[in-house]
Design a protein around this motif. Structure first.
Motif, PDB file in Angstrom:
ATOM      1  N   GLN A   9       0.821  -1.213   0.000  1.00  0.00           N
ATOM      2  CA  GLN A   9       0.000   0.000   0.000  1.00  0.00           C
ATOM      3  C   GLN A   9       0.857   1.266   0.000  1.00  0.00           C
ATOM      4  N   GLN A  10       1.953   1.248   0.724  1.00  0.00           N
ATOM      5  CA  GLN A  10       2.837   2.418   0.753  1.00  0.00           C
ATOM      6  C   GLN A  10       3.364   2.728  -0.641  1.00  0.00           C
ATOM      7  N   TYR A  11       3.656   1.686  -1.393  1.00  0.00           N
ATOM      8  CA  TYR A  11       4.131   1.900  -2.767  1.00  0.00           C
ATOM      9  C   TYR A  11       2.988   2.358  -3.679  1.00  0.00           C
ATOM     10  N   LEU A  12       1.856   1.698  -3.597  1.00  0.00           N
ATOM     11  CA  LEU A  12       0.751   2.016  -4.497  1.00  0.00           C
ATOM     12  C   LEU A  12       0.196   3.420  -4.263  1.00  0.00           C
ATOM     13  N   THR A  13       0.309   3.909  -3.033  1.00  0.00           N
ATOM     14  CA  THR A  13      -0.201   5.250  -2.726  1.00  0.00           C
ATOM     15  C   THR A  13       0.882   6.325  -2.840  1.00  0.00           C
ATOM     16  N   GLY A  14       2.077   5.955  -3.312  1.00  0.00           N
ATOM     17  CA  GLY A  14       3.138   6.924  -3.555  1.00  0.00           C
ATOM     18  C   GLY A  14       3.887   7.385  -2.328  1.00  0.00           C
ATOM     19  N   LYS A  15       3.698   6.726  -1.196  1.00  0.00           N
ATOM     20  CA  LYS A  15       4.381   7.150   0.025  1.00  0.00           C
ATOM     21  C   LYS A  15       5.839   6.714   0.046  1.00  0.00           C
ATOM     22  N   LYS A  16       6.143   5.598  -0.610  1.00  0.00           N
ATOM     23  CA  LYS A  16       7.512   5.084  -0.658  1.00  0.00           C
ATOM     24  C   LYS A  16       7.749   4.404  -1.996  1.00  0.00           C
ATOM     25  N   ASP A  17       8.990   4.390  -2.436  1.00  0.00           N
ATOM     26  CA  ASP A  17       9.299   3.627  -3.636  1.00  0.00           C
ATOM     27  C   ASP A  17       9.300   2.142  -3.270  1.00  0.00           C
ATOM     28  N   ALA A  18       9.276   1.286  -4.291  1.00  0.00           N
ATOM     29  CA  ALA A  18       9.143  -0.148  -4.057  1.00  0.00           C
ATOM     30  C   ALA A  18      10.293  -0.702  -3.237  1.00  0.00           C
ATOM     31  N   ARG A  19      11.513  -0.308  -3.551  1.00  0.00           N
ATOM     32  CA  ARG A  19      12.678  -0.815  -2.834  1.00  0.00           C
ATOM     33  C   ARG A  19      12.623  -0.448  -1.351  1.00  0.00           C
ATOM     34  N   THR A  20      12.351   0.811  -1.053  1.00  0.00           N
ATOM     35  CA  THR A  20      12.309   1.249   0.342  1.00  0.00           C
ATOM     36  C   THR A  20      11.193   0.549   1.104  1.00  0.00           C
ATOM     37  N   ALA A  21      10.015   0.492   0.492  1.00  0.00           N
ATOM     38  CA  ALA A  21       8.874  -0.141   1.166  1.00  0.00           C
ATOM     39  C   ALA A  21       9.165  -1.600   1.505  1.00  0.00           C
ATOM     40  N   LEU A  22       9.747  -2.335   0.553  1.00  0.00           N
ATOM     41  CA  LEU A  22      10.013  -3.753   0.785  1.00  0.00           C
ATOM     42  C   LEU A  22      11.184  -3.969   1.737  1.00  0.00           C
ATOM     43  N   ASP A  23      12.209  -3.124   1.636  1.00  0.00           N
ATOM     44  CA  ASP A  23      13.344  -3.250   2.564  1.00  0.00           C
ATOM     45  C   ASP A  23      12.890  -3.040   4.008  1.00  0.00           C
ATOM     46  N   GLU A  24      12.095  -2.015   4.228  1.00  0.00           N
ATOM     47  CA  GLU A  24      11.627  -1.733   5.579  1.00  0.00           C
ATOM     48  C   GLU A  24      10.702  -2.843   6.073  1.00  0.00           C
ATOM     49  N   ALA A  25       9.874  -3.367   5.172  1.00  0.00           N
ATOM     50  CA  ALA A  25       8.981  -4.458   5.560  1.00  0.00           C
ATOM     51  C   ALA A  25       9.782  -5.711   5.896  1.00  0.00           C
ATOM     52  N   ALA A  26      10.823  -5.995   5.115  1.00  0.00           N
ATOM     53  CA  ALA A  26      11.650  -7.172   5.380  1.00  0.00           C
ATOM     54  C   ALA A  26      12.347  -7.055   6.735  1.00  0.00           C
ATOM     55  N   ALA A  27      12.811  -5.864   7.062  1.00  0.00           N
ATOM     56  CA  ALA A  27      13.454  -5.658   8.360  1.00  0.00           C
ATOM     57  C   ALA A  27      12.454  -5.890   9.497  1.00  0.00           C
ATOM     58  N   LYS A  28      11.231  -5.422   9.321  1.00  0.00           N
ATOM     59  CA  LYS A  28      10.212  -5.627  10.350  1.00  0.00           C
ATOM     60  C   LYS A  28       9.842  -7.099  10.467  1.00  0.00           C
ATOM     61  N   VAL A  29       9.712  -7.774   9.331  1.00  0.00           N
ATOM     62  CA  VAL A  29       9.384  -9.199   9.353  1.00  0.00           C
ATOM     63  C   VAL A  29      10.499  -9.987  10.032  1.00  0.00           C
ATOM     64  N   ASP A  30      11.755  -9.601   9.762  1.00  0.00           N
ATOM     65  CA  ASP A  30      12.882 -10.272  10.401  1.00  0.00           C
ATOM     66  C   ASP A  30      12.772 -10.162  11.921  1.00  0.00           C
ATOM     67  N   GLN A  31      12.410  -8.983  12.398  1.00  0.00           N
ATOM     68  CA  GLN A  31      12.239  -8.780  13.840  1.00  0.00           C
ATOM     69  C   GLN A  31      11.081  -9.617  14.377  1.00  0.00           C
ATOM     70  N   LEU A  32       9.981  -9.646  13.630  1.00  0.00           N
ATOM     71  CA  LEU A  32       8.825 -10.431  14.053  1.00  0.00           C
ATOM     72  C   LEU A  32       9.168 -11.919  14.131  1.00  0.00           C
ATOM     73  N   MET A  33       9.951 -12.381  13.193  1.00  0.00           N
ATOM     74  CA  MET A  33      10.329 -13.796  13.190  1.00  0.00           C
ATOM     75  C   MET A  33      11.196 -14.122  14.396  1.00  0.00           C
ATOM     76  N   ARG A  34      12.116 -13.229  14.716  1.00  0.00           N
ATOM     77  CA  ARG A  34      12.959 -13.440  15.898  1.00  0.00           C
ATOM     78  C   ARG A  34      12.136 -13.446  17.173  1.00  0.00           C
ATOM     79  N   GLU A  35      11.173 -12.553  17.256  1.00  0.00           N
ATOM     80  CA  GLU A  35      10.313 -12.487  18.442  1.00  0.00           C
ATOM     81  C   GLU A  35       9.462 -13.734  18.589  1.00  0.00           C
ATOM     82  N   SER A  36       9.201 -14.381  17.477  1.00  0.00           N
ATOM     83  CA  SER A  36       8.389 -15.614  17.503  1.00  0.00           C
ATOM     84  C   SER A  36       9.236 -16.866  17.658  1.00  0.00           C
ATOM     85  N   GLY A  37      10.540 -16.676  17.823  1.00  0.00           N
ATOM     86  CA  GLY A  37      11.415 -17.810  18.090  1.00  0.00           C
ATOM     87  C   GLY A  37      12.006 -18.487  16.888  1.00  0.00           C
ATOM     88  N   TYR A  38      11.922 -17.859  15.737  1.00  0.00           N
ATOM     89  CA  TYR A  38      12.486 -18.458  14.524  1.00  0.00           C
ATOM     90  C   TYR A  38      13.916 -17.982  14.314  1.00  0.00           C
TER      91      TYR A  38
END
Length: 468
Positions: A439-468
């Protein structure tokens, strides 16, 4: 018919749907005991399953009660019932992403399958679908099952897995299209003149985009576009995640690597998002309000003739007012990688699982075996159920309705190449994070690379918090 049951069951938040009495079952059930199923509504073909449960009662004398809930209510109900170790329900409909969270509360089916006369029937299930939805390692549910073309129970157990459900309904992203528009001679001539090739079912994403551009037009010549080439499910919703995940797969990307590190921000992931976005933002081949669309809005837009093609996880029909309209179906197109056409439509399945706390586990398995059996699945065809057995798809070749017959053919082939969801406990959090990035990319708030990089970093944190 399915639409009607969706309306009637959507209000069943108290679980009331179908009730009956029960005689003795060779001493294992009392005369007043009923087997109880906790099930979904139209999203898992409730009409077909309720009908089959009625038939089971007539044939065996065993009472069955099917309680249906719409998706979100069902998920909450399932988690609540199992967390309090309730024996209220014997069988539970499980959407694949729920399995890692609840597997400790389910009863493995492997011992029952070995004892049952229908053990050999396992090889009739579509292998890819069965492995994705039913085969898990209880202690490490994130483990991917063995790859096999035919189900082999000995190989499954030798590798440390068990069978935890029987697949009863399948979903996969397919494309519905206006066959009448594709077959129109004026359209065919105009398309050939413009693109130097025949107007036919596309096999690649580039071909699909050309056709979408061709059919995006002002049909009544009032200066406003009123027909679009395609729909997309671009709202911030699980449907949007399904769309992006499918584009990611056909471009050769993945959500996670083998160690569950997020990798959807790869070059393939960025290319997939930019392509998806370009259809909406640059080429404008989708309705203007597509950023609010889920599977429901897509069905409405396509059904009322606003689009020539539409992606969804079920077949779509046209409104009766569109006289002469005809619907056909084809597989989600792919992307060429050398001489190989890469396809990767999202798919997932509903399975029937045994509640660990049920007091009637053996009887519950026998009911699940019946509801997913070859004979019953062939009967499901008249309800347009998304069946899970090879023999049911073979039987679908004899369906009289040409459009439905074509849908089953496309559905079956798509399931064989579909890409399932990650086997993780925090699936909902991961999906939500990716939805936000899209949504951030489609609404022009972030370019695709930035949006996905930031999401990947957040997912990485979520995975660690879940014990993966």
């Amino acid at each position: 018919m399915l639409f009607m049951i969706a309306i009637s069951c959507s209000g069943c938040t108290d679980g009331s749907a179908y009730r009956s009495g029960s005689p003795d079952e060779s001493g294992s059930l009392s005369s007043t005991t009923k087997l109880k199923i906790l099930y979904a509504t139209v999203e898992a073909g409730s009409e077909a399953v309720v009908n089959a449960a009625e038939n089971y009662e007539k044939q065996t004398g065993i009472g069955v009660e099917v309680s249906t809930f719409p998706y979100n209510s069902l998920q909450e109900k399932v988690f609540t019932e199992l967390s309090r170790m309730s024996s209220e329900y014997d069988l539970i409909a499980v959407d694949t992403p729920w399995m890692p969270k609840i597997i400790q509360h389910l009863e493995p089916m492997t011992p029952f399958i070995r004892q049952a006369a229908s053990t050999a029937d396992l090889d009739d299930f579509i292998a890819k679908l069965f492995l994705d939805s039913s085969v898990f390692d209880k202690d490490m549910p994130q483990r991917a099952p063995l790859g096999m073309d035919t189900i082999n129970l000995d190989r499954i157990t030798a590798a440390g897995f068990d069978v935890w459900s029987l697949p009863i309904q399948s979903n996969v992203l397919t494309v519905s299209y206006r066959k009448d528009l594709f077959q129109n001679e004026a359209n065919r001539a105009a398309f050939k003149k413009r693109f130097k090739r025949e107007l036919s079912i596309p096999t690649t994403m580039d071909e699909y985009k050309d056709i979408a551009q061709f059919f995006t037009r002002d049909t009544n010549h009032d200066g406003t576009i009123d027909m679009y080439g395609t729909t997309l499910m671009a709202g911030k919703h699980e449907a949007g995640f399904v769309d992006y995940k499918s584009f990611l797969s056909v471009f050769g990307g993945k959500l996670f690597d083998e160690k569950l590190n997020p990798v959807f921000n790869s070059e393939s992931g960025v290319k997939a998002l930019e392509t998806y976005g370009s259809w909406i933002l640059k080429d404008k081949v989708t309705p203007a309000d597509v950023l609010t669309y889920t599977w429901d809005e897509v069905e409405i837009a396509f059904g009322f003739g606003q689009a020539a093609m539409g992606m969804n996880v079920h077949d779509m029909n046209l409104h009766p007012n569109l006289q002469g309209g005809q619907v056909g179906y084809f597989m989600l197109p792919g992307v060429k990688n050398g001489d190989t056409l890469v396809r990767g439509p999202h798919f997932g399945s509903w399975g029937l699982a045994i509640n660990k706390y049920s007091e009637h586990k053996e009887a519950a398995y026998e009911l699940a075996d019946y509801l997913t059996s070859a004979d019953v699945q062939r009967d499901y065809l008249r309800f347009r159920q998304h069946v899970t057995r090879k023999s049911a798809y073979a039987a679908a070749k004899a369906v009289l309705d040409e459009s439905l017959r074509e849908y089953y053919e496309v559905l079956g082939r798509s399931l064989s190449v579909g890409v399932g969801r990650p086997r993780i406990k925090n699936y909902d959090q991961v999906s939500e994070t990716v939805q936000t990035a899209v949504q951030q990319y489609l609404t022009g708030k972030k370019d695709a690379r930035t949006a996905l990089d930031e999401a990947a970093a957040k997912v990485d944190q979520l995975m660690r918090e879940s014990g993966y």
